[in-house]
Design an enzyme around this catalytic site. Structure first.
Site, PDB file in Angstrom:
ATOM      1  N   SER A   1       0.812  -1.223   0.097  1.00  0.00           N
ATOM      2  CA  SER A   1       0.063  -0.005  -0.045  1.00  0.00           C
ATOM      3  C   SER A   1       0.880   1.328  -0.031  1.00  0.00           C
ATOM      4  O   SER A   1       1.910   1.275   0.506  1.00  0.00           O
ATOM      5  CB  SER A   1      -0.945  -0.058   1.368  1.00  0.00           C
ATOM      6  OG  SER A   1      -1.561   1.403   1.551  1.00  0.00           O
TER       7      SER A   1
ATOM      8  N   TYR B   1      -1.794  -0.812  11.063  1.00  0.00           N
ATOM      9  CA  TYR B   1      -2.119  -1.229   9.593  1.00  0.00           C
ATOM     10  C   TYR B   1      -1.045  -1.208   8.618  1.00  0.00           C
ATOM     11  O   TYR B   1      -0.513  -1.861   8.196  1.00  0.00           O
ATOM     12  CB  TYR B   1      -3.370  -0.905   9.300  1.00  0.00           C
ATOM     13  CG  TYR B   1      -3.500  -1.039   7.627  1.00  0.00           C
ATOM     14  CD1 TYR B   1      -3.985  -2.288   7.044  1.00  0.00           C
ATOM     15  CD2 TYR B   1      -3.243   0.104   6.646  1.00  0.00           C
ATOM     16  CE1 TYR B   1      -3.929  -2.461   5.739  1.00  0.00           C
ATOM     17  CE2 TYR B   1      -3.595  -0.246   5.246  1.00  0.00           C
ATOM     18  CZ  TYR B   1      -3.794  -1.422   4.711  1.00  0.00           C
ATOM     19  OH  TYR B   1      -3.824  -1.555   3.147  1.00  0.00           O
TER      20      TYR B   1
ATOM     21  N   LYS C   1       1.902  -3.734   6.805  1.00  0.00           N
ATOM     22  CA  LYS C   1       2.084  -3.871   5.439  1.00  0.00           C
ATOM     23  C   LYS C   1       3.919  -3.626   5.001  1.00  0.00           C
ATOM     24  O   LYS C   1       4.303  -4.318   4.457  1.00  0.00           O
ATOM     25  CB  LYS C   1       1.649  -2.735   4.727  1.00  0.00           C
ATOM     26  CG  LYS C   1       0.229  -2.880   4.357  1.00  0.00           C
ATOM     27  CD  LYS C   1      -0.116  -3.962   3.304  1.00  0.00           C
ATOM     28  CE  LYS C   1      -1.491  -4.350   3.579  1.00  0.00           C
ATOM     29  NZ  LYS C   1      -2.032  -5.530   2.890  1.00  0.00           N
TER      30      LYS C   1
HETATM   31  P1  NAD Z   1     -11.268  -6.525   1.324  1.00  0.00           P
HETATM   32  O1  NAD Z   1     -11.383  -6.609   2.761  1.00  0.00           O
HETATM   33  O2  NAD Z   1     -12.277  -6.389   0.239  1.00  0.00           O
HETATM   34  O3  NAD Z   1     -10.670  -8.179   0.763  1.00  0.00           O
HETATM   35  C1  NAD Z   1      -9.818  -8.429   1.670  1.00  0.00           C
HETATM   36  C2  NAD Z   1     -10.252 -10.068   1.608  1.00  0.00           C
HETATM   37  O4  NAD Z   1      -9.614 -10.922   2.619  1.00  0.00           O
HETATM   38  C3  NAD Z   1     -11.581 -10.341   2.248  1.00  0.00           C
HETATM   39  O5  NAD Z   1     -12.603 -10.747   1.408  1.00  0.00           O
HETATM   40  C4  NAD Z   1     -11.716 -10.927   3.547  1.00  0.00           C
HETATM   41  O6  NAD Z   1     -12.704 -11.632   3.771  1.00  0.00           O
HETATM   42  C5  NAD Z   1     -10.184 -11.783   3.286  1.00  0.00           C
HETATM   43  N1  NAD Z   1      -9.598 -12.061   4.471  1.00  0.00           N
HETATM   44  C6  NAD Z   1      -9.243 -11.185   5.576  1.00  0.00           C
HETATM   45  N2  NAD Z   1      -8.408 -11.996   6.586  1.00  0.00           N
HETATM   46  C7  NAD Z   1      -8.323 -13.205   5.992  1.00  0.00           C
HETATM   47  C8  NAD Z   1      -7.887 -14.446   6.651  1.00  0.00           C
HETATM   48  N3  NAD Z   1      -7.191 -14.358   7.719  1.00  0.00           N
HETATM   49  N4  NAD Z   1      -7.932 -15.460   5.848  1.00  0.00           N
HETATM   50  C9  NAD Z   1      -8.842 -15.419   4.541  1.00  0.00           C
HETATM   51  N5  NAD Z   1      -9.363 -14.506   4.126  1.00  0.00           N
HETATM   52  C10 NAD Z   1      -8.979 -13.252   4.750  1.00  0.00           C
HETATM   53  O7  NAD Z   1     -10.045  -5.362   0.827  1.00  0.00           O
HETATM   54  P2  NAD Z   1      -9.498  -4.905  -0.451  1.00  0.00           P
HETATM   55  O8  NAD Z   1      -9.737  -3.491  -0.561  1.00  0.00           O
HETATM   56  O9  NAD Z   1      -9.661  -5.716  -1.621  1.00  0.00           O
HETATM   57  O10 NAD Z   1      -7.914  -5.162  -0.010  1.00  0.00           O
HETATM   58  C11 NAD Z   1      -7.291  -6.125  -0.417  1.00  0.00           C
HETATM   59  C12 NAD Z   1      -5.712  -6.045   0.090  1.00  0.00           C
HETATM   60  O11 NAD Z   1      -5.166  -4.811  -0.620  1.00  0.00           O
HETATM   61  C13 NAD Z   1      -5.414  -5.873   1.521  1.00  0.00           C
HETATM   62  O12 NAD Z   1      -4.465  -6.642   1.774  1.00  0.00           O
HETATM   63  C14 NAD Z   1      -5.345  -4.432   1.592  1.00  0.00           C
HETATM   64  O13 NAD Z   1      -4.772  -4.001   2.719  1.00  0.00           O
HETATM   65  C15 NAD Z   1      -4.513  -3.901   0.436  1.00  0.00           C
HETATM   66  N6  NAD Z   1      -4.984  -2.638  -0.034  1.00  0.00           N
HETATM   67  C16 NAD Z   1      -6.126  -2.385  -0.118  1.00  0.00           C
HETATM   68  C17 NAD Z   1      -6.211  -0.868  -0.487  1.00  0.00           C
HETATM   69  C18 NAD Z   1      -7.863  -0.207  -0.824  1.00  0.00           C
HETATM   70  O14 NAD Z   1      -7.885   0.950  -0.560  1.00  0.00           O
HETATM   71  N7  NAD Z   1      -8.810  -0.947  -0.911  1.00  0.00           N
HETATM   72  C19 NAD Z   1      -5.242   0.007  -0.625  1.00  0.00           C
HETATM   73  C20 NAD Z   1      -3.879  -0.556  -0.346  1.00  0.00           C
HETATM   74  C21 NAD Z   1      -3.919  -2.031   0.016  1.00  0.00           C
HETATM   75  N1  UFG Z   2     -12.317  11.609   3.163  1.00  0.00           N
HETATM   76  C1  UFG Z   2     -13.303  12.445   3.605  1.00  0.00           C
HETATM   77  N2  UFG Z   2     -14.320  12.007   4.173  1.00  0.00           N
HETATM   78  C2  UFG Z   2     -14.773  10.623   4.248  1.00  0.00           C
HETATM   79  C3  UFG Z   2     -13.494   9.719   3.851  1.00  0.00           C
HETATM   80  C4  UFG Z   2     -12.334  10.220   3.448  1.00  0.00           C
HETATM   81  O1  UFG Z   2     -12.950  13.742   3.462  1.00  0.00           O
HETATM   82  O2  UFG Z   2     -15.698  10.363   4.793  1.00  0.00           O
HETATM   83  C5  UFG Z   2     -11.117  12.103   2.599  1.00  0.00           C
HETATM   84  C6  UFG Z   2      -9.654  11.923   3.439  1.00  0.00           C
HETATM   85  O3  UFG Z   2      -9.315  13.035   4.471  1.00  0.00           O
HETATM   86  C7  UFG Z   2      -8.552  11.794   2.396  1.00  0.00           C
HETATM   87  C8  UFG Z   2      -9.392  11.319   1.229  1.00  0.00           C
HETATM   88  O4  UFG Z   2     -10.861  11.636   1.563  1.00  0.00           O
HETATM   89  O5  UFG Z   2      -8.197  13.015   2.412  1.00  0.00           O
HETATM   90  C9  UFG Z   2      -9.168   9.915   0.926  1.00  0.00           C
HETATM   91  O6  UFG Z   2      -9.565   9.013   2.154  1.00  0.00           O
HETATM   92  P1  UFG Z   2      -9.629   7.512   1.943  1.00  0.00           P
HETATM   93  O7  UFG Z   2     -10.181   7.085   3.314  1.00  0.00           O
HETATM   94  O8  UFG Z   2     -10.492   7.073   0.932  1.00  0.00           O
HETATM   95  O9  UFG Z   2      -8.247   7.098   1.622  1.00  0.00           O
HETATM   96  P2  UFG Z   2      -6.881   7.099   2.386  1.00  0.00           P
HETATM   97  O10 UFG Z   2      -5.797   7.872   1.291  1.00  0.00           O
HETATM   98  O11 UFG Z   2      -6.869   7.898   3.717  1.00  0.00           O
HETATM   99  O12 UFG Z   2      -6.239   5.839   2.398  1.00  0.00           O
HETATM  100  C10 UFG Z   2      -6.768   4.617   1.469  1.00  0.00           C
HETATM  101  C11 UFG Z   2      -6.856   3.246   2.304  1.00  0.00           C
HETATM  102  C12 UFG Z   2      -5.344   3.000   3.100  1.00  0.00           C
HETATM  103  C13 UFG Z   2      -4.546   2.730   1.976  1.00  0.00           C
HETATM  104  C14 UFG Z   2      -4.341   4.138   1.134  1.00  0.00           C
HETATM  105  C15 UFG Z   2      -3.247   3.986   0.225  1.00  0.00           C
HETATM  106  O13 UFG Z   2      -7.579   3.357   3.226  1.00  0.00           O
HETATM  107  O14 UFG Z   2      -5.608   1.581   3.381  1.00  0.00           O
HETATM  108  O15 UFG Z   2      -5.531   4.557   0.676  1.00  0.00           O
HETATM  109  O16 UFG Z   2      -2.892   5.572  -0.481  1.00  0.00           O
HETATM  110  F1  UFG Z   2      -3.216   2.705   2.474  1.00  0.00           F
END
Ligand code: NAD
Ligand code: UFG
Length: 337
Positions: free
Chosen positions: A124, A152, A156
């Protein structure tokens, strides 16, 4: 030989599975459904017309993970399973270390036992945010300093370090860490998308629930940041571009003979919260009522990628624009409302 996708029923995982199947890869999904539904796996099959073997197992249960390696001839793993809510990780750090770290260790041990050495890991942009210099807003390269501000993010960064150590101990390990920026949007079919449980933490899932009337108004967390309009700037990337990035990384993995490499998956373009609100309203013809609320703890002014390394080495580039992201997010929300 199939690729094991942990967390394959989740938001990023389900879209990644679709991209992989469309490009002719075989996949197996392992997901304990703690933050997703089995229906997502059915939808992956529906979209692609392919069967998807599914194991509803928990990575923390090593014996059940081992049973999958025993049964299936797995060639590579895409590891997405984990918890991802920043605020919750601050309140319950042990929950995050247990699930994200222990789950990864079990998986890696099974991979080692069964001779599987190819892995793509879901990292991330959060690995950079603790080192961001508030005075300057520069695109983040893979060489930018790494530092985190919450448990969190620490999971990572720790996992990246574990993977780096593993490759150092045995150079046959072939590992790519993908540092995602902010994925939004949904597959064009609207069959899969981001459907978090409870009140959404992230911006776009919150906006679509305001648009559908489920939530009253958006709270914009701060309008006094050092950005063009005072609201936070992020690098939003269409989920299908992010999914395609995994296909590109898998092709790269197949071409290399071992290594540990990190790539940013972003667009290189920063948009403010107000940009997102205004584009969403314009593209979809729906007003988003909002109020300015206090800053959210731990947020940074600006965070966006330099995607050059992925362009050069993975031959991958994000193709969809912000209007596509806003439109597809809204279509998906309407399909589930
Ligand atoms: P998500 O929660 O939709 O998907 C994660 C999946 O992992 C879920 O389906 C959950 O049921 C499964 N899971 C969690 N713990 C588990 C376990 N112990 N065993 C088996 N399955 C398990 O999240 P996402 O947004 O699809 O994110 C996927 C990955 O990408 C995560 O590792 C997250 O940290 C990373 N990531 C997400 C974002 C974002 O903005 N969505 C940004 C950066 C990194
Ligand atoms: N924000 C608002 N109101 C809300 C939610 C978010 O104003 O209700 C703003 C936040 O302050 C930020 C922007 O929208 O400025 C984006 O916020 P997000 O929560 O959507 O995303 P972040 O950048 O904070 O974090 C996300 C994931 C993290 C990941 C990161 C990677 O939640 O897990 O992107 O860039 F690590």
């Amino acid at each position: 030989m199939p690729i094991l996708v942990t967390g394959g029923a989740g938001y990023i995982g389900s879209h990644t599975c679709v991209s992989l199947l469309k490009k002719g890869f075989e996949i197996i999904v392992l997901d304990n459904l703690c933050n997703s539904k089995e229906n997502a796996v059915k939808c992956i099959s529906r979209i692609t017309g392919k069967d998807v073997p599914f194991y509803p197992y928990d990575l923390r249960d090593k014996e059940s993970v081992r049973s999958v390696f025993e049964k299936e001839a797995i060639e590579a793993v895409i590891h997405l399973a984990g918890y991802k809510a920043v605020g919750e990780s601050v309140r319950e750090p042990l929950k995050y270390y247990e699930n994200n770290i222990l789950g990864t260790l079990n998986l890696l041990e099974c991979m080692r036992e069964y001779g599987v050495r190819n892995m793509i890991f879901s990292s991330s942009a959060t690995v950079y945010t603790g080192a961001l210099d508030k005075a300057s807003a520069k695109a983040l390269t893979e060489e930018s300093p790494l530092a985190v501000t919450n448990p969190y993010g620490r999971t990572k960064l720790m996992i990246e370090e574990i993977l780096r150590d593993l490759h150092q101990s045995d150079p046959v390990w072939n590992i790519i860490s993908l540092r995602y920026f902010n994925p939004i949007g949904a597959h064009e079919s609207s069959l899969i998308g981001d459907d978090p449980n409870g009140i959404p933490n992230n911006l776009m899932p919150y906006i679509v629930q305001v648009a559908s009337g489920k939530l009253e108004k958006l709270n914009i967390f701060g309008n006094d940041y050092n950005t063009k309009d005072g609201t936070g700037v992020r690098d939003y990337i269409h989920i299908m571009d992010l999914a395609d990035g995994h296909v590109a990384a898998m092709k790269k993995l197949n071409d290399c003979g071992g290594g540990f490499t990190a790539y940013n998956l972003g667009t290189g373009q920063g948009y403010s919260v107000l940009d997102i609100v205004n584009t969403f309203s314009r593209v979809n013809g729906v007003e988003i009522p909002y109020v300015i609320a206090p800053r959210r703890e731990g947020d940074v002014d600006t965070c966006f990628a330099d995607p050059f390394k992925a362009e050069q080495e993975l031959n991958w580039k994000a193709m969809r624009n912000l209007a596509d992201m806003c439109r597809d997010s809204w279509y998906f929300q309407q399909s589930i409302s």
